[in-house]
Design a protein around this motif. Structure first.
Motif, PDB file in Angstrom:
ATOM      1  N   THR A 187      64.022  48.136  31.880  1.00  0.00           N
ATOM      2  CA  THR A 187      64.308  49.467  31.987  1.00  0.00           C
ATOM      3  C   THR A 187      63.058  50.302  31.811  1.00  0.00           C
ATOM      4  O   THR A 187      63.037  51.530  32.576  1.00  0.00           O
ATOM      5  N   ARG A 188      62.000  50.247  31.220  1.00  0.00           N
ATOM      6  CA  ARG A 188      60.945  50.735  30.868  1.00  0.00           C
ATOM      7  C   ARG A 188      60.150  50.497  32.554  1.00  0.00           C
ATOM      8  O   ARG A 188      59.522  51.738  32.839  1.00  0.00           O
TER       9      ARG A 188
ATOM     10  N   ARG B 259      69.308  44.739  36.388  1.00  0.00           N
ATOM     11  CA  ARG B 259      68.237  46.015  36.469  1.00  0.00           C
ATOM     12  C   ARG B 259      68.695  46.820  35.054  1.00  0.00           C
ATOM     13  O   ARG B 259      69.338  46.311  34.080  1.00  0.00           O
ATOM     14  N   GLY B 260      67.768  47.884  35.026  1.00  0.00           N
ATOM     15  CA  GLY B 260      67.668  48.322  33.746  1.00  0.00           C
ATOM     16  C   GLY B 260      68.901  49.521  33.270  1.00  0.00           C
ATOM     17  O   GLY B 260      69.895  49.596  34.143  1.00  0.00           O
ATOM     18  N   ILE B 261      68.766  50.125  32.153  1.00  0.00           N
ATOM     19  CA  ILE B 261      70.069  50.900  31.726  1.00  0.00           C
ATOM     20  C   ILE B 261      69.620  52.268  31.680  1.00  0.00           C
ATOM     21  O   ILE B 261      68.429  52.607  31.003  1.00  0.00           O
ATOM     22  N   GLU B 262      70.172  53.208  31.847  1.00  0.00           N
ATOM     23  CA  GLU B 262      70.132  54.720  31.905  1.00  0.00           C
ATOM     24  C   GLU B 262      71.277  55.253  31.093  1.00  0.00           C
ATOM     25  O   GLU B 262      72.478  54.854  31.031  1.00  0.00           O
TER      26      GLU B 262
ATOM     27  N   LEU C  84      63.753  54.230  33.381  1.00  0.00           N
ATOM     28  CA  LEU C  84      64.787  54.627  32.824  1.00  0.00           C
ATOM     29  C   LEU C  84      64.994  54.855  31.538  1.00  0.00           C
ATOM     30  O   LEU C  84      63.945  54.622  30.649  1.00  0.00           O
TER      31      LEU C  84
ATOM     32  N   GLY D 258      66.881  54.164  28.957  1.00  0.00           N
ATOM     33  CA  GLY D 258      67.610  53.306  27.715  1.00  0.00           C
ATOM     34  C   GLY D 258      66.943  53.005  26.672  1.00  0.00           C
ATOM     35  O   GLY D 258      65.742  52.887  26.829  1.00  0.00           O
TER      36      GLY D 258
ATOM     37  N   HIS E  48      72.640  49.732  35.448  1.00  0.00           N
ATOM     38  CA  HIS E  48      72.058  49.721  37.094  1.00  0.00           C
ATOM     39  C   HIS E  48      72.216  48.568  37.692  1.00  0.00           C
ATOM     40  O   HIS E  48      72.301  48.292  38.732  1.00  0.00           O
TER      41      HIS E  48
ATOM     42  N   VAL F  98      65.614  43.027  29.082  1.00  0.00           N
ATOM     43  CA  VAL F  98      66.128  44.395  29.461  1.00  0.00           C
ATOM     44  C   VAL F  98      65.380  45.567  29.133  1.00  0.00           C
ATOM     45  O   VAL F  98      65.354  46.506  29.914  1.00  0.00           O
ATOM     46  N   GLU F  99      64.692  45.210  28.132  1.00  0.00           N
ATOM     47  CA  GLU F  99      63.806  46.590  27.737  1.00  0.00           C
ATOM     48  C   GLU F  99      62.798  46.595  28.734  1.00  0.00           C
ATOM     49  O   GLU F  99      62.411  47.933  29.115  1.00  0.00           O
TER      50      GLU F  99
ATOM     51  N   VAL G  46      73.272  50.953  23.000  1.00  0.00           N
ATOM     52  CA  VAL G  46      72.608  51.674  23.910  1.00  0.00           C
ATOM     53  C   VAL G  46      72.558  53.055  23.047  1.00  0.00           C
ATOM     54  O   VAL G  46      73.600  53.327  22.772  1.00  0.00           O
TER      55      VAL G  46
END
Length: 379
Positions: free
Chosen positions: A353-354, A239-242, A358, A360, A251, A349-350, A371
């Protein structure tokens, strides 16, 4: 400055577990502390009481390989923690500790399941808490029953259009009492540790990109209560990053070393149930595992994975990021930072996330991806 690393699910249910961790071990051992999530029980018991997709116990000796690869803290709060019964849980804790790892997230009762793992590195006290957000209820500890610490998540389905039998809108949210209990644990740990980290077993399994409605509020509640970072796992896909209040929320760290034939039809044990699960998995999640990797029964995109990290000094969190990894054809997570393969994982990952909206933002630095912690900081 100390570096704390974390990975997603660990399932070492094949011979020679050291082999599967060998490529990543140098990176993990170079960190001051590495945290891994033990997804299945490790025990010699024959007891199986799964109420979810079956997860037979793995060889306890595999936990020595986990510790040998550099992991010093094992989080245990997950949906399979009680699949081998109370004895299997007790064995998993005992063998983890005998291997040299501290454990958190599960125990003989709820009070002990909520107890943090605390270690000291570089003069800093680091506390780790672990919670299961996905059920089943049978896995939860109570004051008189073994199991895991948990956040109770409720699901509401509502048909919001004129098509009876059509797909509903799904609302998920945390029960306020269990969310308050998690926050209380974090605040309590904050008063006795320099670094507070929370592991959450959460998310929708085998489904790319999606972050369910409850996930951001639960993770943010941990940060609001004083956590320095949140590391998540369970869906067996990233999952993406916040960033919230200048603190990273991973996440979903996805699979790390997850090798098993337990979900492969034809494995011999429970063949009819495994075939039924394989058919249901295809219907629910729209994928079939790579037939050339029968020991890796997961979504093809789940071969993208990372080693998340945070760096701290006496003033607090200084930076956060990840080392891109790719799960090779033998099921081994291989660090690929600074290579074209690493760029592909970083792009993945990008994108997720988009896709999950999110906030990140990432910058590559050598073999690492940082990050941007200025995102999500209150003005």
């Amino acid at each position: 400055m100390i570096t704390v690393g974390a990975v997603g699910d660990l399932i070492l249910d094949e011979p020679d577990p050291e082999f599967f961790l060998a490529p990543a071990a140098p990176v993990l051992r170079a960190m001051d502390l590495a945290i891994g999530h033990i997804e299945v029980p490790h025990s010699t018991t024959a007891v199986q009481q799964s109420t979810d997709v079956p997860a037979p116990p793995a060889d306890p000796a595999a936990l020595k390989a986990v510790a040998g690869a550099g992991f010093a803290v094992a989080t245990l709060a997950g949906n399979h923690v009680l699949d081998a019964g109370a004895g299997g849980l007790a064995d998993t804790i005992a063998y983890s500790r005998a291997a040299g790892m501290e454990t958190t997230g599960a125990g003989p009762d709820l009070a002990q399941a909520r107890r943090p793992a605390i270690v000291e590195r570089g003069g800093l006290r680091i506390g780790v808490l672990s919670y299961n957000c996905v059920g089943p209820r049978e896995s939860w500890a109570t004051s008189r029953k073994p199991g895991c610490a948990y956040v109770h998540v409720l699901t509401h389905y509502e048909l919001d259009h004129a098509s009876p039998g059509g797909p509903p809108k799904i609302y998920t949210f945390a029960d306020p009492d269990s969310l308050d209990a998690m926050a209380e644990d974090v605040r309590s740990l904050r008063s006795e540790a320099d670094v507070v980290l929370v592991a959450l077993h959460k998310g929708v399994g085998h489904t790319p990109v999606e972050v369910a409605m409850y996930e951001r509020p639960v993770a943010r509640a941990a940060i609001d209560a004083g956590a320095d970072a949140v590391f998540s796992h369970h869906p067996h896909i990233m999952r993406g990053i916040e960033v919230h209040r200048g603190r990273p929320i991973f996440h979903g760290l996805g699979n790390f070393a997850t090798v098993t034939h337990a979900l492969t039809p034809g494995a011999g044990v429970g063949a009819e149930e495994l075939q039924a699960w394989a058919e249901r998995r295809t219907k629910l999640y729209g994928f079939a595992p790579d037939p050339d990797m029968p020991f890796f029964p997961f979504h093809p995109e789940s071969r993208n994975t990372v080693i998340a990290f945070c760096r701290f000094d006496g003033t607090g969190l200084r930076e956060a990021g990840f080392v891109p990894c790719w799960i090779d054809d033998q099921g081994r997570p291989v660090p690929v930072g600074g290579t074209p393969e690493g760029e592909t994982v970083t792009k993945y990952v990008e994108d997720i996330t988009r896709g999950a909206r999110l906030n990140g933002r990432f910058t590559t630095r050598g073999t690492e991806v940082l990050v941007d912690l200025t995102e999500g900081v209150p003005s």
